[in-house]
Scaffold this motif. Structure first.
Motif: not given
Length: 328
Positions: A36-49, A98-101, A70-74
């Protein structure tokens, strides 16, 4: 930061999570949190698509909505909820924390680049880029690699990465002080400056700096604490001109201006029309400014090609504009 750094930070946070007794006592929970944290550490950059659509959309929205409040919370809710479905025995609260962190640190460290983020959106859509850390910082990356090696040799991952992040906090403070010293020196030479735009480099002691006064734009570099002037241009606000006004309606130029805070503009008359070019002065590589927006129009001021993005030669720019040509 770059993708590789966000990946190693995700693993590092997973190592840190072993200090949580609720997670550490359950191997399955630890594996779930690590994923979860590995994906969470990448999630904000999913907009690279968005690059698959076009550069204009990517430049306008990258590090925007996906890095907002909102994205940091979602993001943590979505990621934690997904993994919780497969492991409902785990504490959802601890999984979410931990995912939020991981998500929060992704957005937080991006603020320290020159590129910046819209981290306070939707309350404030201003780009926040402190210009402290380069998009790829070898010290940050290899500090994590050192932690992984220590972990592989049997050192406790929690205490190891607690030490790594303590060192990195000190490193960030030091880099922030170095950056501020550069700005103070520039302000000493230009007490009349209205804006400073600073960009770090791979070298700890070197920075690119654009100084804006009411009359001039000075492109400089701070190298080993010495400020060197590279070019100077008149500071000319965008005028209300028919040619420029027509170009401003183009999506590529509009996206460029939504992101770039300091630039120079050029209007060139062509045989068959006009060219309007905007050049971001923050990024200079071997005498070339690679981040640009160009709009070409016919005599009737109807655009027939445009481009915005990173190009490192005039030949490449011409190819991009040729590819973008459209029938009128």
């Amino acid at each position: 930061m770059d993708t590789a750094t966000h990946v190693v930070m995700g693993v590092g946070i997973g190592g840190l999570a072993t200090m949580d007794p609720v997670i550490a006592e359950n191997p399955a929970a630890l594996q779930t949190v690590m994923a979860a944290v590995i994906i969470g550490s990448q999630a904000p950059d999913f907009d690279t698509i968005l690059k698959l659509k076009n550069n204009a959309v990517y430049i306008r929205y990258h590090r925007g909505p996906t890095h907002s409040v909102p994205a940091v919370l979602t993001w943590p809710l979505l990621i934690s909820g997904f993994f919780y479905m497969f492991n409902p025995e785990i504490s959802f609260l601890h999984l979410w924390l931990w995912t939020f962190l991981a998500v929060f640190l992704h957005v937080f460290v991006d603020i320290f680049n020159a590129y910046g983020t819209q981290a306070l959106s939707p309350f404030n859509k201003k780009w926040i880029g402190l210009g402290v850390i380069n998009i790829f910082d070898p010290f940050i990356f290899f500090a994590h690699i050192f932690g992984f090696i220590a972990w592989s040799y049997g050192l406790d991952p929690g205490w190891t990465f607690l030490a790594v992040y303590a060192v990195l906090i000190i490193y960030y403070i030091w880099r922030y002080r170095v950056r501020n010293n550069v700005l103070r020196k520039a302000a000493h030479f230009h007490p009349d400056a209205t804006h400073f735009f600073i960009s770090p480099t791979y070298n700890w002691k070197n920075f690119h700096l654009v100084v804006r006064t009411k009359e001039k734009l000075h492109v400089t570099e701070s190298k080993n604490k010495v400020l060197r002037y590279l070019e100077s241009y008149p500071f000319e606000p965008i005028p209300s001109d028919p040619v420029i006004n027509a170009a401003l309606d183009d999506r590529n130029l509009s996206s460029f201006l939504s992101f770039s805070p300091t630039y120079r503009w050029l209007v060139t008359e062509l045989e068959d029309g006009w060219e309007v070019k905007f050049i971001d002065l923050r990024y200079r590589s071997k005498g070339f400014y690679p981040f640009v927006a160009v709009v070409r129009m016919n005599k009737e001021l109807v655009p027939y090609t445009s481009y915005t993005g990173w190009v490192f030669s005039t030949e490449t720019l011409e190819k991009k504009l040729k590819q973008g040509e459209r029938l009128l």
